[in-house]
Design a protein around this motif. Sequence first.
Motif, mmCIF file in Angstrom:
data_model
loop_
_atom_site.group_PDB
_atom_site.id
_atom_site.type_symbol
_atom_site.label_atom_id
_atom_site.label_comp_id
_atom_site.label_asym_id
_atom_site.label_seq_id
_atom_site.Cartn_x
_atom_site.Cartn_y
_atom_site.Cartn_z
ATOM 1 N N GLY A 1 0.801 -1.225 0.000
ATOM 2 C CA GLY A 1 0.000 0.000 0.000
ATOM 3 C C GLY A 1 0.828 1.265 0.000
ATOM 4 N N LEU A 2 2.155 1.120 0.023
ATOM 5 C CA LEU A 2 3.020 2.297 -0.067
ATOM 6 C C LEU A 2 2.724 2.989 -1.401
ATOM 7 C CD1 LEU A 2 5.413 3.471 1.694
ATOM 8 C CD2 LEU A 2 6.928 2.388 0.039
ATOM 9 N N PRO A 3 2.607 4.318 -1.425
ATOM 10 C CA PRO A 3 2.317 5.022 -2.678
ATOM 11 C C PRO A 3 3.341 4.700 -3.777
ATOM 12 C CG PRO A 3 2.079 6.508 -0.818
ATOM 13 C CD PRO A 3 2.684 5.236 -0.282
ATOM 14 N N ALA A 4 2.862 4.690 -5.015
ATOM 15 C CA ALA A 4 3.695 4.342 -6.172
ATOM 16 C C ALA A 4 4.935 5.231 -6.280
ATOM 17 C CB ALA A 4 2.873 4.411 -7.458
ATOM 18 N N ASP A 5 4.807 6.521 -5.969
ATOM 19 C CA ASP A 5 5.967 7.422 -6.033
ATOM 20 C C ASP A 5 7.040 7.004 -5.024
ATOM 21 O OD1 ASP A 5 4.736 8.891 -8.017
ATOM 22 O OD2 ASP A 5 4.211 10.579 -6.718
ATOM 23 N N ASP A 6 6.609 6.578 -3.843
ATOM 24 C CA ASP A 6 7.556 6.125 -2.822
ATOM 25 C C ASP A 6 8.241 4.827 -3.249
ATOM 26 O OD1 ASP A 6 6.882 8.321 -1.311
ATOM 27 O OD2 ASP A 6 5.690 7.201 0.153
ATOM 28 N N ILE A 7 7.474 3.923 -3.860
ATOM 29 C CA ILE A 7 8.059 2.666 -4.356
ATOM 30 C C ILE A 7 9.080 2.973 -5.449
ATOM 31 C CG2 ILE A 7 7.564 0.499 -5.545
ATOM 32 C CD1 ILE A 7 4.803 0.563 -4.058
ATOM 33 N N ALA A 8 8.769 3.912 -6.328
ATOM 34 C CA ALA A 8 9.708 4.297 -7.389
ATOM 35 C C ALA A 8 10.997 4.865 -6.797
ATOM 36 C CB ALA A 8 9.058 5.305 -8.333
ATOM 37 N N THR A 9 10.877 5.640 -5.722
ATOM 38 C CA THR A 9 12.069 6.179 -5.050
ATOM 39 C C THR A 9 12.920 5.040 -4.501
ATOM 40 O OG1 THR A 9 10.923 8.235 -4.500
ATOM 41 C CG2 THR A 9 12.865 7.687 -3.175
ATOM 42 N N LEU A 10 12.281 4.051 -3.895
ATOM 43 C CA LEU A 10 13.024 2.898 -3.373
ATOM 44 C C LEU A 10 13.666 2.111 -4.517
ATOM 45 C CD1 LEU A 10 10.571 1.579 -0.625
ATOM 46 C CD2 LEU A 10 12.659 2.943 -0.300
ATOM 47 N N ILE B 1 14.440 -5.221 -3.454
ATOM 48 C CA ILE B 1 13.347 -4.340 -3.031
ATOM 49 C C ILE B 1 12.052 -5.130 -3.183
ATOM 50 C CG2 ILE B 1 12.158 -2.134 -3.399
ATOM 51 C CD1 ILE B 1 15.049 -1.489 -3.000
ATOM 52 N N SER B 2 11.220 -5.155 -2.124
ATOM 53 C CA SER B 2 9.936 -5.854 -2.228
ATOM 54 C C SER B 2 8.999 -5.406 -1.118
ATOM 55 C CB SER B 2 10.131 -7.370 -2.131
ATOM 56 O OG SER B 2 10.361 -7.768 -0.795
ATOM 57 N N PRO B 3 7.678 -5.597 -1.358
ATOM 58 C CA PRO B 3 6.747 -5.404 -0.243
ATOM 59 C C PRO B 3 6.911 -6.553 0.748
ATOM 60 C CG PRO B 3 5.568 -6.156 -2.205
ATOM 61 C CD PRO B 3 7.007 -5.954 -2.596
ATOM 62 N N LYS C 1 21.682 -6.767 10.494
ATOM 63 C CA LYS C 1 21.496 -5.316 10.618
ATOM 64 C C LYS C 1 20.113 -4.932 10.123
ATOM 65 C CE LYS C 1 25.898 -4.791 11.637
ATOM 66 N NZ LYS C 1 26.334 -4.481 12.977
ATOM 67 N N GLN C 2 19.502 -3.951 10.792
ATOM 68 C CA GLN C 2 18.205 -3.458 10.339
ATOM 69 C C GLN C 2 18.044 -1.991 10.696
ATOM 70 O OE1 GLN C 2 15.029 -6.077 11.707
ATOM 71 N NE2 GLN C 2 14.667 -6.676 9.603
ATOM 72 N N LEU C 3 17.333 -1.287 9.811
ATOM 73 C CA LEU C 3 17.048 0.133 9.982
ATOM 74 C C LEU C 3 15.637 0.379 9.492
ATOM 75 C CD1 LEU C 3 17.949 3.168 10.388
ATOM 76 C CD2 LEU C 3 18.629 3.095 7.968
ATOM 77 N N ASN C 4 14.787 0.972 10.346
ATOM 78 C CA ASN C 4 13.460 1.313 9.851
ATOM 79 C C ASN C 4 13.371 2.811 9.648
ATOM 80 O OD1 ASN C 4 11.950 2.611 12.176
ATOM 81 N ND2 ASN C 4 12.511 0.690 13.153
ATOM 82 N N VAL C 5 12.695 3.167 8.561
ATOM 83 C CA VAL C 5 12.511 4.571 8.191
ATOM 84 C C VAL C 5 11.077 4.768 7.719
ATOM 85 C CG1 VAL C 5 14.946 4.878 7.553
ATOM 86 C CG2 VAL C 5 13.296 4.285 5.800
ATOM 87 N N THR C 6 10.653 6.004 7.680
ATOM 88 C CA THR C 6 9.313 6.305 7.182
ATOM 89 C C THR C 6 9.343 6.961 5.806
ATOM 90 O OG1 THR C 6 9.335 8.416 8.366
ATOM 91 C CG2 THR C 6 8.336 6.540 9.494
ATOM 92 N N ASP C 7 10.450 7.606 5.474
ATOM 93 C CA ASP C 7 10.563 8.366 4.226
ATOM 94 C C ASP C 7 11.508 7.645 3.263
ATOM 95 O OD1 ASP C 7 11.000 10.230 2.209
ATOM 96 O OD2 ASP C 7 11.581 11.848 3.560
ATOM 97 N N PRO C 8 11.059 7.303 2.047
ATOM 98 C CA PRO C 8 11.938 6.618 1.108
ATOM 99 C C PRO C 8 13.118 7.474 0.643
ATOM 100 C CG PRO C 8 9.908 7.244 0.020
ATOM 101 C CD PRO C 8 9.731 7.552 1.479
ATOM 102 N N SER C 9 13.074 8.779 0.897
ATOM 103 C CA SER C 9 14.185 9.671 0.547
ATOM 104 C C SER C 9 15.140 9.882 1.716
ATOM 105 C CB SER C 9 13.640 11.028 0.085
ATOM 106 O OG SER C 9 12.851 10.864 -1.062
ATOM 107 N N ASP C 10 14.947 9.140 2.797
ATOM 108 C CA ASP C 10 15.810 9.263 3.973
ATOM 109 C C ASP C 10 17.260 8.988 3.552
ATOM 110 O OD1 ASP C 10 17.295 8.619 6.414
ATOM 111 O OD2 ASP C 10 15.346 8.431 7.406
#
Length: 174
Positions: free
Chosen positions: A98-107, A119-121, A136-145
């Motif tokens: 459900g992540l917006p398409a623009d965010d998926i494209a950034t990833l 990269i996958s859901p 190792k793991q890192l969680n973020v909310t912004d795909p441009s982080d």
Amino acid sequence: MPLILALGALTYGLAASGTGQPNPAAEKEPTMIEGVISYPHLGTNHVQTAVTYPQRPGAGGDHSPVWTNCGVYDRPVQETRAVHSLEHGAVWISYQPGLPADDIATLARLASNQSHVLISPFPGQGSRIEATAWGKQLNVTDPSDPRLPAFIKAFQQGPQTPEPGETCSGGVNG
């Protein structure tokens, strides 16, 4: 003989002081990235059974004998196969469906020209976006982080990789 010892000491002193040639192993050591969680002492067994990982998605441990080919997927991949990709030095960037398409494209752009990025859901993960490498793991909310490309740089084929130099192709898609 004293001249040889003096030259050896001078060479050692230059290397130890950092003014000699750079140490390739030290250059591969990741810099501190705020928010990265480490999971040490993970098993590396290949298993044919289901595995329940304490992290979502798994950051290492027992896994499938077959790996997931690195690349960008629009559907969930099999977790135990993706963990095998991590063993080969992959970075897996997963996101909540459900992540917006623009965010998926950034990833997806993060995987461009990278040999070991997946990269996958991932249904059921707690964070919006999760960057995972072996242990190792890192969680973020912004795909441009900016921590995401830093994570890839630090951990793709990084020093934590159990099987560095192994391929992230020749496995299965998904």
